[in-house]
Design a protein around this motif. Sequence first.
Motif, PDB file in Angstrom:
ATOM      1  N   LYS A 100     -56.514 -10.580  94.868  1.00  0.00           N
ATOM      2  CA  LYS A 100     -55.895  -9.904  93.727  1.00  0.00           C
ATOM      3  C   LYS A 100     -55.576  -8.427  93.955  1.00  0.00           C
ATOM      4  N   ARG A 101     -56.082  -7.828  95.021  1.00  0.00           N
ATOM      5  CA  ARG A 101     -55.805  -6.407  95.259  1.00  0.00           C
ATOM      6  C   ARG A 101     -54.439  -6.273  95.921  1.00  0.00           C
ATOM      7  N   ILE A 102     -53.483  -5.718  95.217  1.00  0.00           N
ATOM      8  CA  ILE A 102     -52.110  -5.668  95.722  1.00  0.00           C
ATOM      9  C   ILE A 102     -51.505  -4.285  95.563  1.00  0.00           C
ATOM     10  N   LEU A 103     -50.762  -3.867  96.575  1.00  0.00           N
ATOM     11  CA  LEU A 103     -49.956  -2.653  96.533  1.00  0.00           C
ATOM     12  C   LEU A 103     -48.493  -3.061  96.489  1.00  0.00           C
ATOM     13  N   ASP A 104     -47.769  -2.580  95.486  1.00  0.00           N
ATOM     14  CA  ASP A 104     -46.322  -2.767  95.452  1.00  0.00           C
ATOM     15  C   ASP A 104     -45.697  -1.478  95.964  1.00  0.00           C
ATOM     16  N   PHE A 105     -45.262  -1.509  97.210  1.00  0.00           N
ATOM     17  CA  PHE A 105     -44.729  -0.323  97.889  1.00  0.00           C
ATOM     18  C   PHE A 105     -43.248  -0.186  97.545  1.00  0.00           C
ATOM     19  N   GLY A 106     -42.899   0.965  96.939  1.00  0.00           N
ATOM     20  CA  GLY A 106     -41.546   1.126  96.429  1.00  0.00           C
ATOM     21  C   GLY A 106     -41.391   0.375  95.128  1.00  0.00           C
ATOM     22  N   CYS A 107     -42.281   0.660  94.198  1.00  0.00           N
ATOM     23  CA  CYS A 107     -42.382  -0.145  92.972  1.00  0.00           C
ATOM     24  C   CYS A 107     -41.305   0.155  91.949  1.00  0.00           C
ATOM     25  N   GLY A 108     -40.456   1.164  92.208  1.00  0.00           N
ATOM     26  CA  GLY A 108     -39.394   1.475  91.251  1.00  0.00           C
ATOM     27  C   GLY A 108     -39.963   1.832  89.894  1.00  0.00           C
ATOM     28  N   THR A 109     -39.458   1.185  88.870  1.00  0.00           N
ATOM     29  CA  THR A 109     -39.886   1.494  87.503  1.00  0.00           C
ATOM     30  C   THR A 109     -41.110   0.694  87.061  1.00  0.00           C
ATOM     31  N   THR A 155     -57.518   0.006 100.906  1.00  0.00           N
ATOM     32  CA  THR A 155     -57.301  -1.298 101.529  1.00  0.00           C
ATOM     33  C   THR A 155     -56.804  -2.286 100.481  1.00  0.00           C
ATOM     34  N   PHE A 156     -55.815  -3.091 100.877  1.00  0.00           N
ATOM     35  CA  PHE A 156     -55.219  -4.065  99.967  1.00  0.00           C
ATOM     36  C   PHE A 156     -55.169  -5.438 100.636  1.00  0.00           C
ATOM     37  N   ASP A 157     -55.389  -6.458  99.843  1.00  0.00           N
ATOM     38  CA  ASP A 157     -55.279  -7.829 100.344  1.00  0.00           C
ATOM     39  C   ASP A 157     -53.821  -8.237 100.523  1.00  0.00           C
ATOM     40  N   ILE A 158     -52.974  -7.674  99.679  1.00  0.00           N
ATOM     41  CA  ILE A 158     -51.543  -8.002  99.687  1.00  0.00           C
ATOM     42  C   ILE A 158     -50.760  -6.703  99.527  1.00  0.00           C
ATOM     43  N   ILE A 159     -49.699  -6.555 100.299  1.00  0.00           N
ATOM     44  CA  ILE A 159     -48.757  -5.451 100.115  1.00  0.00           C
ATOM     45  C   ILE A 159     -47.360  -6.056 100.014  1.00  0.00           C
ATOM     46  N   SER A 160     -46.632  -5.657  98.994  1.00  0.00           N
ATOM     47  CA  SER A 160     -45.247  -6.119  98.843  1.00  0.00           C
ATOM     48  C   SER A 160     -44.297  -4.936  98.960  1.00  0.00           C
ATOM     49  N   ALA A 161     -43.157  -5.195  99.572  1.00  0.00           N
ATOM     50  CA  ALA A 161     -42.101  -4.180  99.705  1.00  0.00           C
ATOM     51  C   ALA A 161     -40.773  -4.886  99.500  1.00  0.00           C
ATOM     52  N   TRP A 162     -40.359  -4.947  98.237  1.00  0.00           N
ATOM     53  CA  TRP A 162     -39.148  -5.689  97.883  1.00  0.00           C
ATOM     54  C   TRP A 162     -37.928  -4.785  98.006  1.00  0.00           C
TER      55      TRP A 162
END
Length: 291
Positions: A100-109, A155-162
């Motif tokens: 469940k630990r997630i970083l949204d890199f470039g999360c915009g708004t 530290t993050f379990d998941i990183i997203s960069a959309w």
Amino acid sequence: MYQKLEECPACKHTLLTNYLICEDHAASKESFALVQCKKCSLVITNPRPDQDHIGSYYQHSDYISHTNKANNPVNWLYKQVRKITLAQKTSLIKSHSDQKRILDFGCGTGLFIQHLQKDGFIATGFEPSPQARTIAENLTGLPILDNLKQLEQKTFDIISAWHVIEHVHELRLTLKALRKSLAEDGLLFVALPNHQSYDAQHYGSYWAAYDVPRHLSHFNQVSLEKLAKECKLNLIKTYPMKFDAYYVSLLSEKYKTGKTNYLKAFQIGMKSNQQARKTSEYSSLIYVLTK
């Protein structure tokens, strides 16, 4: 104001050849050169605005990623499709991990973070744009990071960069920082336009996903995998983003003809997806990476 690269930002090779000349159809109407690395095949905008001056190219009314405004029919349509894709992205992540630990890199708004919060994720956002960051903080109630140094010791379990990596000036530095912040068994989800897709080939310099000069790097599957290896990341899976073919074709059609032609854009988007069933060259792709 402008920065000319003498070597590829991905592999450091120095042989760069002319690829295309594109206009900034969305904002400045300036023209920018694209060149391609002969070693890793990455295409880059070169010369490009430096980090101190790139911000002005994002300050136009139609750039929805930083404003959330549906101020024209195309942006309204984008917002409707985005509701679907937010759920699809969440489902994709959950199909790969129950963490469940997630970083949204470039999360915009912050819309994806808000969606994740509702699904029980412990979400963190990263966004360099002050305008978008303020909206994200108000929407999510979270402090949004804006500097890579702030990721140190996290530290993050998941990183997203959309649709983010194509915007960054320091490709290797950014991916290495994300890798460092990824748990040992963590997953990195990266979404990028694909200039080998049918719609890219059809529209050429009018292809909206070149989006110069905001897009500094232009990937195909070969260049992404080579960059990943340079940064000690392993590609484990690739997924299509089928809606992008229609949305990008809609913008491209307007850039090419000056008119919004929904039928023609739908036809090109559908043909692009049909071709990609054979070639795997979808308009945009999601890459799943690990350490």
